[in-house]
Motif scaffolding. Structure first.
Motif, PDB file in Angstrom:
ATOM      1  N   HIS A 270       2.990   2.645   5.863  1.00  0.00           N
ATOM      2  CA  HIS A 270       3.573   1.474   6.533  1.00  0.00           C
ATOM      3  C   HIS A 270       3.213   0.194   5.792  1.00  0.00           C
ATOM      4  O   HIS A 270       2.346   0.176   4.926  1.00  0.00           O
ATOM      5  CB  HIS A 270       3.181   1.415   8.008  1.00  0.00           C
ATOM      6  CG  HIS A 270       1.705   1.238   8.250  1.00  0.00           C
ATOM      7  ND1 HIS A 270       0.768   2.179   7.915  1.00  0.00           N
ATOM      8  CD2 HIS A 270       1.016   0.208   8.816  1.00  0.00           C
ATOM      9  CE1 HIS A 270      -0.431   1.754   8.265  1.00  0.00           C
ATOM     10  NE2 HIS A 270      -0.320   0.551   8.796  1.00  0.00           N
TER      11      HIS A 270
ATOM     12  N   HIS B 297       1.499  -2.439   6.037  1.00  0.00           N
ATOM     13  CA  HIS B 297       0.350  -3.279   6.370  1.00  0.00           C
ATOM     14  C   HIS B 297      -0.501  -3.528   5.124  1.00  0.00           C
ATOM     15  O   HIS B 297      -0.595  -2.702   4.228  1.00  0.00           O
ATOM     16  CB  HIS B 297      -0.495  -2.653   7.485  1.00  0.00           C
ATOM     17  CG  HIS B 297       0.017  -2.999   8.851  1.00  0.00           C
ATOM     18  ND1 HIS B 297      -0.442  -2.411   9.997  1.00  0.00           N
ATOM     19  CD2 HIS B 297       0.961  -3.890   9.243  1.00  0.00           C
ATOM     20  CE1 HIS B 297       0.200  -2.928  11.036  1.00  0.00           C
ATOM     21  NE2 HIS B 297       1.048  -3.819  10.604  1.00  0.00           N
TER      22      HIS B 297
ATOM     23  N   HIS C 285      -2.721  -1.087   3.263  1.00  0.00           N
ATOM     24  CA  HIS C 285      -2.087   0.142   2.789  1.00  0.00           C
ATOM     25  C   HIS C 285      -1.191  -0.087   1.579  1.00  0.00           C
ATOM     26  O   HIS C 285      -0.931   0.827   0.816  1.00  0.00           O
ATOM     27  CB  HIS C 285      -1.247   0.771   3.913  1.00  0.00           C
ATOM     28  CG  HIS C 285      -2.057   1.120   5.104  1.00  0.00           C
ATOM     29  ND1 HIS C 285      -2.440   2.396   5.391  1.00  0.00           N
ATOM     30  CD2 HIS C 285      -2.617   0.337   6.052  1.00  0.00           C
ATOM     31  CE1 HIS C 285      -3.194   2.400   6.472  1.00  0.00           C
ATOM     32  NE2 HIS C 285      -3.315   1.162   6.888  1.00  0.00           N
TER      33      HIS C 285
ATOM     34  N   HIS D  50       3.048   1.848  15.721  1.00  0.00           N
ATOM     35  CA  HIS D  50       2.097   0.933  15.066  1.00  0.00           C
ATOM     36  C   HIS D  50       2.888  -0.102  14.254  1.00  0.00           C
ATOM     37  O   HIS D  50       2.539  -1.288  14.231  1.00  0.00           O
ATOM     38  CB  HIS D  50       1.150   1.752  14.194  1.00  0.00           C
ATOM     39  CG  HIS D  50       0.138   0.942  13.459  1.00  0.00           C
ATOM     40  ND1 HIS D  50      -0.848   0.204  14.081  1.00  0.00           N
ATOM     41  CD2 HIS D  50      -0.044   0.729  12.125  1.00  0.00           C
ATOM     42  CE1 HIS D  50      -1.576  -0.408  13.163  1.00  0.00           C
ATOM     43  NE2 HIS D  50      -1.113  -0.117  11.973  1.00  0.00           N
TER      44      HIS D  50
ATOM     45  N   ASP E  13      -1.854   5.052   9.944  1.00  0.00           N
ATOM     46  CA  ASP E  13      -2.516   4.458  11.114  1.00  0.00           C
ATOM     47  C   ASP E  13      -1.896   4.950  12.417  1.00  0.00           C
ATOM     48  O   ASP E  13      -2.203   4.409  13.483  1.00  0.00           O
ATOM     49  CB  ASP E  13      -2.384   2.921  11.073  1.00  0.00           C
ATOM     50  CG  ASP E  13      -3.373   2.298  10.105  1.00  0.00           C
ATOM     51  OD1 ASP E  13      -4.175   3.049   9.505  1.00  0.00           O
ATOM     52  OD2 ASP E  13      -3.334   1.061   9.948  1.00  0.00           O
TER      53      ASP E  13
HETATM   54 ZN   LIG Z   1      -1.791  -0.554   9.928  1.00  0.00          ZN
END
Ligand SMILES: [Zn+2]
Length: 308
Positions: A63, A65, A68, A160, A177
């Motif tokens: 994802h 974020h 990551h 998430h 996550d």
């Molecule tokens: Zn995350």
């Protein structure tokens, strides 16, 4: 195989980068945070496994974020992998993200000092340059159920984030996550029309109720995945019950965030970063109960919600 890549200044401590064997080289699940320490750890980790950066031919990100994805640009400088991410993730307007989020929270009565802190502390703001670079990479959007190279298959697990993907392999499932061993993944409202984060997350949790080992992005592998899924489902049910009870009298979003019980302690003692998480989490639970018709919104200044 995995490499623990540090997350300087973040409570999570590290992110796990998993290494896959592919026909034409190696694949990575997630890449890490754009910092010196993280870059060093990733490159050293690869070296210790006898892998040259140029042998990385695939990157699969769970994802969008900061912890990551933001190291992807570095990787694109030392290798030429194909970069993959859930196709829905590519629709998140990262450049307007903070503004849209702030506008909504302002309108919902969140105090100014938190809004202002948000501008400084939100990861999107702090890693703006790295995000801009990463956004320019040619990403290939992955869809639900897609068979990919390196022996993995994508499964779409929104919640998430809207485009969160987990990747299934013979060895187990790389959960990003979506499922974490120690903490409950943050399920926050994000500025996207019609996205009901908690509703989506609960569905995604049920999809991943599987008899296999889970390899999360943070922490150790989860051997009993069905048990962890049950725990997470129960956590949100408890939280929804508590919220429903709280809303027997009308409350604004901020009042809800202050009055819910948090495992970290008292809301008032949180730093701005955790206050933001708590507000986002409270809002996703409010929206869920609104979508199931258990509470209703009262148009006032600021808006409040009450149980039906
Ligand atoms: Zn995350």
């Amino acid at each position: 195989m995995s490499i623990k890549v540090p997350l300087p200044g973040m409570e999570l401590g590290h992110v796990n980068i998993y290494i896959l064997k592919c026909d034409d080289g190696y694949g990575l699940i997630d890449v890490g945070l754009a910092t010196y320490e993280a870059a060093l750890a990733l490159l050293r980790g690869l070296k210790s496994m006898g892998i040259k950066p140029g042998q990385i031919t695939k990157v699969y990100v769970t994802h969008f974020h900061v912890d990551h994805i933001t190291l992807a640009q570095l990787l694109s400088e030392v290798a030429s992998p194909e970069f993959h991410i859930g196709s829905e993730e590519l629709k998140t307007p990262f450049d307007e993200f903070v503004k849209l989020l702030l506008d909504e929270y302002k309108q919902l009565g969140v105090p100014t000092e938190i809004i202002e802190g948000f501008q400084k502390f939100h990861p999107v703001a702090r890693f703006r340059k790295a995000y801009e670079d990463v956004w320019r990479i040619q990403w290939r959007g992955v869809t639900d159920g897609e068979e990919l190279d390196c022996g993995i298959r994508a499964m779409w697990t929104p919640g998430h984030t809207p485009g969160h993907m987990v990747y299934l392999s013979q060895a187990g499932v790389y959960t990003g996550d979506h499922i974490l061993p120690k903490i409950t993944p943050n399920i926050s409202w994000i500025p996207r029309d019609g996205f009901n984060p908690l509703g989506e997350y609960l569905k995604s949790l049920r999809k991943t109720h599987m008899e296999t080992v889970a390899y999360p992005a943070h922490g150790d592998p989860i051997v009993d995945l069905p048990k962890r899924v049950e725990e997470l489902l129960e956590h949100h049910q408890r939280r929804l019950g508590e919220l429903l009870h709280l809303l027997s009298r009308p409350m604004s979003l901020y009042e809800v965030a202050k009055n819910l019980t948090w495992s970290l302690g008292k809301f008032e003692q949180f730093d701005i970063y955790n206050k933001l998480f708590a507000i986002g989490e409270a809002y996703s639970h409010i929206l869920y109960l609104e979508s199931t018709g258990q509470i209703r919104r009262i148009e006032s200044e600021p808006p409040r919600w009450v149980s039906l």
